[in-house]
Design a protein around this motif. Structure first.
Motif, mmCIF file in Angstrom:
data_model
loop_
_atom_site.group_PDB
_atom_site.id
_atom_site.type_symbol
_atom_site.label_atom_id
_atom_site.label_comp_id
_atom_site.label_asym_id
_atom_site.label_seq_id
_atom_site.Cartn_x
_atom_site.Cartn_y
_atom_site.Cartn_z
ATOM 1 N N HIS A 92 10.075 8.757 -14.885
ATOM 2 C CA HIS A 92 9.156 9.773 -14.804
ATOM 3 C C HIS A 92 7.807 9.231 -14.493
ATOM 4 N N ARG A 93 6.971 10.299 -13.879
ATOM 5 C CA ARG A 93 5.585 9.850 -13.267
ATOM 6 C C ARG A 93 4.646 10.259 -14.264
ATOM 7 N N LYS B 80 6.498 15.046 -13.593
ATOM 8 C CA LYS B 80 5.010 14.844 -14.002
ATOM 9 C C LYS B 80 4.560 15.023 -15.156
ATOM 10 N N ARG C 98 7.857 6.038 -18.209
ATOM 11 C CA ARG C 98 7.695 5.468 -16.919
ATOM 12 C C ARG C 98 9.228 4.759 -16.744
ATOM 13 N N PHE D 234 -0.710 10.805 -11.067
ATOM 14 C CA PHE D 234 0.813 10.723 -11.468
ATOM 15 C C PHE D 234 1.276 9.344 -10.914
ATOM 16 N N ASP D 235 0.913 8.891 -9.671
ATOM 17 C CA ASP D 235 1.384 7.810 -8.929
ATOM 18 C C ASP D 235 0.797 6.650 -9.281
#
Length: 349
Positions: free
Chosen positions: A33-34, A2, A29, A55-56
């Motif tokens: 990675h988030r 994150k 991304r 984060f999503d």
């Protein structure tokens, strides 16, 4: 991981920072990675969901950041925040940063390169990329950097610090030599930098610089070719030469497509490259910088490099200089962003 990519803020380099942050967030991304883009100043005013869900976000909350030809209207940005409060940190920014495995500091100028946000993170135990608060503050202050270079024998143009007001401009301009360089001690992205050739131009420059404060650095004008050398980890990258279409590497030349020609690798000799690289690395270590930085040079007519300053958070937009230097040694943009993260985590641990 994150990752919060922290950008924006309220400095004169706000738009450059948002462009850096957008590019970095998209790159991280792509690496899996988030990553999420967060504006330091505007914060989460328009977001009412759980912070963990940020984060999503499908696109990492990345927009299409564009750099205009002039510096941003900071008062307009200030008025756009609903709370109109005095804090430079927007709603829930520190809360979402505390949820991240690391914060990628994509800020430039005040509150980013001056060490204040790093000091805040240090107090909260939040990991972040790049240099610590003290070294960031020293590198941001051109007066401190100049004094350190002088003490360590790093070649830099002769300079002096001048403090003045509106009533002192005529007398100060009469005293100073031209051509010269005058600039604010804490500026960046070539904002607050003037190259006066005449006394009239010098007076105009001093008058305009008062909007940044009452102090200016007056520097010997070394005419030559402009080079920039980045440091990544414990190594220097090949210098990039910048040739401006107008003869001035100003804000427009730095960030507008086609306004400058950037050559990397350049036609420097191996010895010249090594000298610039070692000067950049020595200054990086002298100031206690970490992970990455970029030093600015002028190569005079005799082929001698002069170091002007260093940047603890150089631009990482798609058109920035450091990614071009990394590409010259086979490091892609995505891998550069990933290496900055990994080096920063290693430093933190």
């Amino acid at each position: 991981m994150k990752i919060v990519v922290l950008a924006g803020g309220l400095s004169t380099e706000r738009e450059v920072s948002l462009a850096t942050g957008t590019a970095v967030c998209k790159a991280l991304r792509k690496k899996g990675h988030r990553a999420v883009l967060v504006d330091l100043f505007l914060g989460m005013e328009e977001y009412d969901g759980p912070l963990e869900a940020l984060f999503d976000a499908p696109d990492g909350r990345c927009g299409n950041a564009a750099i205009q030809t002039s510096e941003p209207d900071r008062e307009a940005v200030r008025r756009s925040r609903k709370d109109r409060g005095p804090s430079l940190i927007g709603k829930d920014v520190l809360n979402v940063c505390a949820l991240a495995d690391i914060v990628f500091v994509g800020l430039h100028g005040e509150s980013g390169e001056d060490g204040r946000i790093q000091a805040t993170f240090d107090l909260m135990g939040i990991p972040y990329t790049g240099s610590g608060h003290l070294s960031s503050a020293m590198a941001m202050d051109k007066v401190v950097t100049k004094r350190m270079m002088d003490a360590a024998g790093i070649r830099t143009p002769k300079w002096r610090l001048a403090e003045y007001g509106e009533a002192d401009i005529a007398a100060l301009a009469a005293e100073l030599p031209v051509p010269c360089v005058v600039k604010t001690p804490g500026g960046g992205s070539s904002l607050g930098v003037y190259l006066p050739e005449t006394k009239t131009e010098l007076e105009d420059a001093l008058r305009d610089l008062l909007r940044f404060g009452s102090q200016v650095i007056v520097e010997e004008r070394i005419k030559g070719r402009d080079f920039f050398t980045a440091v990544l980890g414990d190594r220097w990258l090949p210098p990039v030469e910048v040739i401006s279409a107008t003869g001035k590497f100003d804000y427009t030349a730095k960030y507008q497509s086609g306004a400058a020609l950037e050559l990397c690798p350049s036609d420097l000799t191996e010895d010249q490259q090594r000298e610039m690289g070692e000067m950049a690395l020595n200054l990086h270590r002298l100031l206690g910088l970490a992970v990455y930085s970029r030093a600015d040079f002028v190569l005079d007519s005799n082929g001698v490099p002069w170091c002007l300053e260093t940047n603890s958070l150089p631009g990482l937009t798609s058109g920035s200089l450091m990614p071009k230097e990394a590409a010259a040694v086979g490091v892609t943009y995505e891998d550069l962003c990933e290496e900055i993260v990994q080096l920063s985590l290693r430093r933190k641990n």
